[in-house]
Design a protein around this motif. Structure first.
Motif, PDB file in Angstrom:
ATOM      1  N   VAL C  98       0.838  -1.190   0.000  1.00 34.47           N
ATOM      2  CA  VAL C  98       0.000   0.000   0.000  1.00 34.47           C
ATOM      3  C   VAL C  98       0.877   1.246   0.000  1.00 34.47           C
ATOM      4  O   VAL C  98       0.680   2.176  -0.783  1.00 34.47           O
ATOM      5  N   PHE C 132      -8.412   6.475   7.432  1.00 39.22           N
ATOM      6  CA  PHE C 132      -8.802   5.270   6.681  1.00 39.22           C
ATOM      7  C   PHE C 132      -8.228   4.047   7.383  1.00 39.22           C
ATOM      8  O   PHE C 132      -7.064   4.062   7.769  1.00 39.22           O
ATOM      9  N   ILE C 134      -6.400   1.279   7.101  1.00 38.68           N
ATOM     10  CA  ILE C 134      -5.564   0.503   6.181  1.00 38.68           C
ATOM     11  C   ILE C 134      -4.179   0.337   6.781  1.00 38.68           C
ATOM     12  O   ILE C 134      -3.647   1.241   7.410  1.00 38.68           O
ATOM     13  N   ASN C 135      -3.590  -0.860   6.592  1.00 34.41           N
ATOM     14  CA  ASN C 135      -2.213  -1.081   7.013  1.00 34.41           C
ATOM     15  C   ASN C 135      -1.298  -0.834   5.812  1.00 34.41           C
ATOM     16  O   ASN C 135      -1.401  -1.510   4.793  1.00 34.41           O
ATOM     17  N   ASP C 138       0.555  -3.816   3.942  1.00 29.57           N
ATOM     18  CA  ASP C 138      -0.140  -4.900   3.230  1.00 29.57           C
ATOM     19  C   ASP C 138       0.167  -4.812   1.740  1.00 29.57           C
ATOM     20  O   ASP C 138       0.334  -3.729   1.186  1.00 29.57           O
ATOM     21  N   LEU C 143      -5.684  -7.523  -0.642  1.00 28.31           N
ATOM     22  CA  LEU C 143      -6.737  -6.651  -0.109  1.00 28.31           C
ATOM     23  C   LEU C 143      -8.058  -6.798  -0.861  1.00 28.31           C
ATOM     24  O   LEU C 143      -8.067  -7.043  -2.061  1.00 28.31           O
ATOM     25  N   THR C 147     -11.195  -1.864  -0.023  1.00 21.89           N
ATOM     26  CA  THR C 147      -9.961  -1.301   0.521  1.00 21.89           C
ATOM     27  C   THR C 147      -9.066  -0.779  -0.598  1.00 21.89           C
ATOM     28  O   THR C 147      -8.422   0.266  -0.479  1.00 21.89           O
ATOM     29  N   ARG C 148      -9.030  -1.520  -1.697  1.00 19.55           N
ATOM     30  CA  ARG C 148      -8.214  -1.058  -2.830  1.00 19.55           C
ATOM     31  C   ARG C 148      -8.685   0.317  -3.300  1.00 19.55           C
ATOM     32  O   ARG C 148      -7.878   1.191  -3.609  1.00 19.55           O
ATOM     33  N   LYS C 150     -10.039   2.572  -1.501  1.00 22.01           N
ATOM     34  CA  LYS C 150      -9.577   3.574  -0.534  1.00 22.01           C
ATOM     35  C   LYS C 150      -8.117   3.928  -0.799  1.00 22.01           C
ATOM     36  O   LYS C 150      -7.716   5.085  -0.677  1.00 22.01           O
ATOM     37  N   VAL C 151      -7.321   2.924  -1.154  1.00 23.70           N
ATOM     38  CA  VAL C 151      -5.922   3.206  -1.468  1.00 23.70           C
ATOM     39  C   VAL C 151      -5.848   4.154  -2.658  1.00 23.70           C
ATOM     40  O   VAL C 151      -5.045   5.090  -2.679  1.00 23.70           O
ATOM     41  N   GLU C 177     -20.740  -0.944   1.386  1.00 17.93           N
ATOM     42  CA  GLU C 177     -19.476  -0.279   1.086  1.00 17.93           C
ATOM     43  C   GLU C 177     -19.739   1.081   0.446  1.00 17.93           C
ATOM     44  O   GLU C 177     -19.009   2.041   0.657  1.00 17.93           O
TER      45      GLU C 177
END
Lengths: 321, 357, 516
Positions: C98, C132, C134-135, C138, C143, C147-148, C150-151, C177
């Protein structure tokens, strides 16, 4: 038969295996750099040919090793630039462009050799310079290993250092990160402002310079002077080595060593009473065999993984139930 | 808005023709420049290069003889490339098939007519096997056909040369070669004053059959679709692995026939000590012809003409025939260049759209 | 309100294949608003945004930012001028982390080397700033879709984007979502960001957008305040004419079982189970819908049924014959048709002609061939008939398919697939990305085939399409069936969303009814 083993386990043999690995290794690493950025460099063969010719003529005419080496790099760069220009800017299929440049180089080197020194076979009329061998003081005195590692050509050492440098380039630098990004998902890289063309162009130039160094070794180290078709398929053996190394520098080094071993074996057998044809066949046969065995292993491993996954889930189900 | 598609097609064809001739034009210009740079007698060199093949019947005959050979290898490569396989095995096929045909001619005493036919058939089968191996390795294990075919070229070259240089070697010949090929096996000459041989008719037949195969048969259809989009072909139910194999078998067979015809038509003994390069020439021909079998003879003739011209130039002046390799390389890359003259194309297109509203 | 933040005037774009994608488009956005850009697929929205973001070059037209003439030559140029784009297909490098994805293109260096520490801390900062979950370490490939996305948004924010372009952001999300995304968008708006929201889901636009620009046929139709225009008005402006959206669907009369899937298991090479004992049956004369968030096993299910993939376990039977041991050709000979999700790489060969595309399944049938030869006369007649019947807009059967619009390409696919003796149809996203007219044509065809006794499996990400067409419905989650609805009368989209997200699951007994 015993004779052969006697030869293979000799120190001389290991020494010569490292020596013949050198051009293959340069070219294989060159392929890794290009392929990682998503641009196939099939023109390795042609780049090496041009570099070998220019190195021999350049050093012969100037009497200077440095100028010879620069000429070799320049010669290789000509082909690499043509590949990059046609492949990236004129959108010629880069594989076709590579094939075209290899045929261009095969005839082109002969044409240039004749135009410059009036000979179509080799540059023996010129006294060209070679890269020196280096004795490494401490290592030289280690038994067995010493005589193998020490006393190699400068470019042989450079080849092994290059493996490390390319690894660092790919995984520790901005350029490397971008090359890998472009190679994996060009559109995504472009969307954050990375120029696909510029990145691939840079990769092809680096790749060209690496292969050119391999070519320089052929005419300014391995031999002293250029003979027509002297690369004789090493560029393609290198492609196989890079594929077997899965485009990672260290495994590619190992694959190159394997092919170097067979090349050296062929050289040794040439001295024995075995028909010329069967001796010369060895490196090519080894490459095909290597390529096939490696690809087959890969397929087999994937299958194995799948079976393993099934088994693992079977267990889960049992324990769950 | 009448017939927008139709206009685009004809525009596309016109544009391709324009681009082809521009590529040739650039290549001619480039050869001018190179010759003027390196030669002390540039005009003699140029005259020989472009007009040399027309200077005598025998030389024009040479053009036709070489065109026969290049048509075979061009067809072979066009068929193999049509399946989107970068198989370079035509080179090995050409050599090995020539050697096998020569060995058949020497080793099997057969009556005339049957003798060359059998030798050519065996040569063809040899070629087929050689070109199918890289396809098999690719289909089964995904090994790169480009690399494996190039390596196998050397393997088959050395392997067959070994037999020609030992079992069939004529110790009394002044150079390394086999015994004299028996007359029963040779293809007769058909036009006086030249060495043009019966292979001319064979190559015409093979060209016609290849065109029919690609354009008119189910297998040809499956081959073209697989080459253009393997995903589409597979999803439609075409057995793409099988297509891959039979296309390379066929291409190899054509190359093998070519090698056999070459040896039986042009030589008294089998004497190739190196790969002859005809298979690689086939790549050039196929690319010039854009993989279309009907265009292959034209492209082969063009290449052959320039080759014979280069030979004339090389014997008459101080420019070597290898110069032509540079010209060829540039032509191939230009002809295959998608973006070459793309701005002209875009301009033509915009004009077309504007004029049709 | 103040001056327009962004203004595009008279944009024209002609692609190299001759398609006129924008023909004098005007578009403007005010600072701090969420601005909807709507239009049918093929109306030119995506092209317009590509021009704005410097991916495509306009053939002619002007662009003004803050009232000043600007040219945007490349994405990096766009980024520097404060634009950020979240593409429909995520622009992420899957093998990288990420953090690496966030900083890609502006990576911090120390000397010659990458500054790994700063890469991580930069990513952490931006993630914390916008809160957000998210780690940064990762890898993208591990993912989930939401989540993708959001990235992707973080990537744009990290580059200080003031104007965010979101290209159909909700098409890959579940309703839940989507709600989460909308909350984040509202927060961004409050922080002063301007958002361009491309969509064709009118209820979503009503929910979060301030103004709307409607495009049709490569031009702008008009700009409106969202509060002052109804969904019906937007719809008719988009389409330009009233298309018969009413399908006149009659109740299904299911017959014998055509397709039966039993305990189907598919795994990938990394020990992950993609399908986990899926069982159901499909009868003649019914349309069985399958919904689920992308990547929950639908693709593997379709590939296993149609022979594109050999499942690791279980059986697929058509008329009682096991398909898993047959070739694709063998499966098709049993009367299975397949409209693939992937139109460009499977459904059609773009460089081949319409004719070549139409015959790819039947070219070796006795009808179209004689021995080894193709019967060119019959092929020609067959193709002309299909082109006429399916209203494929092309001047001749020899036109390469890549010259056609998306809708017409899909009609070629459908014409080919529906041309044989049909028993069973697998329709995977049959109308994704095509215009309303072509979609409606295909919907009517599917219903007509159902009424004539075909068994149809409909997989679609478009909930409203599935709800309208299907007689009964399956929901997939995590490679398993999560719910079965025998009739759709009492099901709402919100309820389906709960099953699609895995928040709810029917009991095994309830699900088992679908294979009874």
């Amino acid at each position: 038969m015993a004779d052969i083993f006697h030869y293979i386990f000799a120190v001389d043999f290991a020494y010569s295996a490292l020596r013949v690995t050198t051009p293959i290794l340069f070219a294989a690493i060159a392929s890794v750099v290009a392929e990682r950025s998503g641009a196939s460099n099939i023109a390795l063969e042609g780049i090496m040919l041009f570099a070998a010719l220019f190195g021999a003529i350049g050093s012969g005419l100037t009497g200077s090793l440095l100028w010879g080496f620069l000429a070799a790099l320049g010669g290789g760069l000509v082909i690499a630039l043509l590949l990059a220009y046609f492949g990236l800017f004129l959108k010629t299929d880069i594989i076709l462009a590579g094939i075209a440049l290899n045929t261009l180089a095969t005839g082109g080197t002969v044409f240039l050799m004749f135009a410059i020194i009036g000979d179509k076979g080799s540059t023996t009329s010129l006294i060209s310079r070679s890269f020196p061998r280096i004795d490494i003081p401490l290592i030289r005195s280690i038994p067995v290993l010493g005589p193998i590692i020490s006393g190699q050509n400068t470019l042989t050492y450079l080849a092994f250092i290059t493996v490390f440098l390319v690894w660092a380039l790919l995984f520790k630098t901005r350029l490397g990160l971008r090359m890998r990004a472009v190679g994996e998902n060009a559109e995504a890289a472009a969307s954050v402002g990375i120029s696909i063309k510029r990145t691939k162009f840079t990769a092809l130039i680096i790749s060209g310079l690496l292969a050119a160094t391999g070519g320089a070794f052929l005419s300014m180290g391995y031999m002293s002077g250029f003979t027509r078709n002297m690369v004789s398929g090493r560029g393609f053996i290198a492609l196989a080595a890079a594929a077997m190394g899965q485009l990672s520098p260290l495994p590619t080094l190992l694959a190159s060593l394997v092919f170097g071993f067979f090349d050296a074996l062929s050289n040794i057998l040439a001295a024995m009473r075995i028909p010329d044809e069967f001796v010369k066949i060895i490196p090519y046969l080894a490459t095909v065999a290597g390529l096939v065995i490696f690809s087959a292993l890969q397929v087999w491993r994937l299958k194995g993984k799948r079976a393993e996954a099934l088994k693992a889930q079977g267990k889960e189900e049992k324990s769950g139930a | 808005m009448k017939d927008p598609g139709q206009n685009k097609i004809s525009l596309e064809n016109r544009f391709e023709a324009l681009r082809f001739f521009c590529a040739i034009g650039i290549a001619i210009l480039l050869s001018f420049v190179i010759i003027i740079l390196v030669s002390r007698e540039p005009f003699t060199a140029l005259r020989n290069l472009f007009l040399g093949p027309l200077s005598s019947m025998r030389r024009f005959g040479n053009v036709v003889e070489l065109a026969i050979t290049l048509t075979f290898s061009g067809l072979a490569v066009a068929v193999m490339f049509s399946a989107n396989q970068f198989n370079m095995g035509a080179e090995g096929s050409f050599y090995a098939a020539g050697a096998v045909a020569a060995m058949t001619a020497l080793g099997l005493p057969l009556p005339p007519v049957i003798h060359p036919l059998f030798a050519i058939l065996l040569g063809g089968l040899t070629g087929a096997v050689i070109c199918a191996i890289p396809a098999l390795l690719k289909a089964k294990w995904g090994a790169s056909e480009l690399v494996s075919s190039l390596m196998l070229n050397y393997v088959f070259f050395y392997f067959t040369r070994y037999f020609c240089n030992t079992v069939f070697k004529d110790p009394d010949s002044g150079y390394v070669s086999t015994y004299l090929l028996p007359l029963t096996a040779k293809l007769p000459r058909i036009i006086g004053g030249t060495r043009i041989h019966l292979g001319l008719f064979i190559v015409i037949a093979v060209t016609l059959l290849t065109v029919i195969f690609i354009k008119r048969t189910r297998w040809g259809y499956a081959l073209i679709q697989t080459g253009r989009s393997p995903g589409f072909a597979g999803y439609s139910g075409i057995n793409t692995s099988w297509v891959l194999i039979y296309s390379q078998l066929l291409g190899g067979f054509i190359a093998g026939v070519g090698g056999s015809v070459e040896v039986l038509g042009m030589y008294d003994r089998f004497q190739w000590q190196n790969l002859p390069g005809y298979g690689f020439d086939g790549v050039i021909v196929a690319i010039l012809a854009r993989n279309r079998p009907a265009w292959v003879p034209v492209a082969a003739f063009l290449l052959s003409y320039i080759r014979i011209g280069a030979d004339r130039m090389s014997t008459a002046t101080d420019v070597t025939s290898e110069m032509i390799a540079i010209i060829q390389g540039i032509i191939i890359m230009l002809v295959a260049a998608q973006a070459f003259m793309s701005r002209q194309r875009q301009k033509m297109l915009i004009k077309e759209i504007r004029s049709h509203g | 309100m103040a001056e327009d933040l962004l203004r595009m005037e008279g944009i024209v774009k002609i692609y190299s294949n001759g398609v006129v994608a924008n023909n004098g488009v005007d578009f403007s956005v005010k600072a701090g608003e969420i601005h909807a850009l709507v239009g049918e697929n093929g109306a030119g929205k995506t092209t317009l945004m590509k021009i704005l973001f410097g991916i495509e070059e306009a053939t002619s037209g002007n662009l003004l930012l803050n009232g000043l003439r600007e040219t945007i030559k490349s994405p990096i140029d766009a980024i520097q001028k404060g634009l950020g784009m979240v593409h429909q297909h995520f622009m992420l490098i899957e093998s990288m982390t990420v953090a690496e994805n966030i900083v890609l293109g502006m990576e911090p260096e120390t000397g010659l080397l990458l500054n790994q520490k700063k890469i991580l801390s930069d990513a952490r900062n931006i993630i914390e700033k916008y809160n957000f979950p998210i780690n940064p370490q990762d890898r993208i490939r591990d993912l989930p879709t939401g989540t993708r996305q959001k990235v992707e948004i973080l990537k744009a924010l990290f580059r200080n984007a003031r104007i965010l372009i979101l290209d159909e952001p909700t098409s890959v999300l579940t309703p839940q979502e989507t709600t989460e995304l909308f909350e984040q968008l509202k927060t961004l708006k409050n922080l002063g960001h301007t958002i361009i929201f491309i969509s064709h889901k009118l209820n979503e636009i009503k929910e979060i957008c301030d103004r709307i620009t409607i495009m049709r046929n490569a031009a702008t139709v008009g700009v409106y305040e969202v509060a002052k225009i109804s969904q019906q008005e937007i719809s008719s402006l988009m389409v330009g004419k009233d298309i018969d959206l009413n399908l006149n669907k009659t109740p299904a009369r299911p017959g014998e079982t055509a397709l039966r899937v039993r305990d189907l298991v598919v795994t990938d090479i990394n020990k992950r189970r993609l399908l986990e004992s899926v069982s159901f049956r499909l009868r003649r004369g019914e349309i069985l819908g399958i919904v689920g968030v992308e990547g929950n096993g639908q693709r593997e299910l379709v590939e296993s049924i149609t022979g594109l993939r050999k499942p690791e376990g279980g059986k697929v039977e058509l008329w009682g014959k096991d398909l898993t041991s047959l070739s694709i050709k063998g499966i098709r000979r049993l009367g299975l048709a397949h409209i693939p999700q992937d139109r460009m790489s499977k459904g059609a060969a773009l460089t081949s002609s319409i004719k070549e595309n139409l015959i790819s399944v039947a070219y070796d049938s006795p009808e179209l061939s004689r021995g080894p030869l193709l019967n060119l006369k019959k092929i020609d007649r067959w193709c002309r008939d299909l082109i006429r019947d399916y209203q494929i807009k092309a001047s001749s059967p020899e036109v390469p398919v890549k010259m056609l619009s998306g809708g017409n390409i899909q009609k070629v696919v459908v014409a080919r697939e529906f041309s044989g003796d049909l028993g069973c149809i697998i329709a995977d996203q049959p109308t994704r990305g095509i215009d309303v007219g072509a979609a409606s044509f295909i919907h009517h065809k599917l219903l007509a085939l159902r009424d004539s006794g075909a068994a149809i499996l409909l997989i679609s990400a478009d909930l409203s399409e599935v709800m309208e067409l299907s007689d009964s419905l399956l929901v997939m989650f995590g490679g398993r069936l999560a719910a079965y609805f025998e009739s759709l009368s009492s099901v709402t989209e919100e309820e389906l969303g709960l099953y699609m997200l895995g928040l709810k699951r029917q009991s095994d007994e309830e699900i088992k009814r679908c294979s009874a």
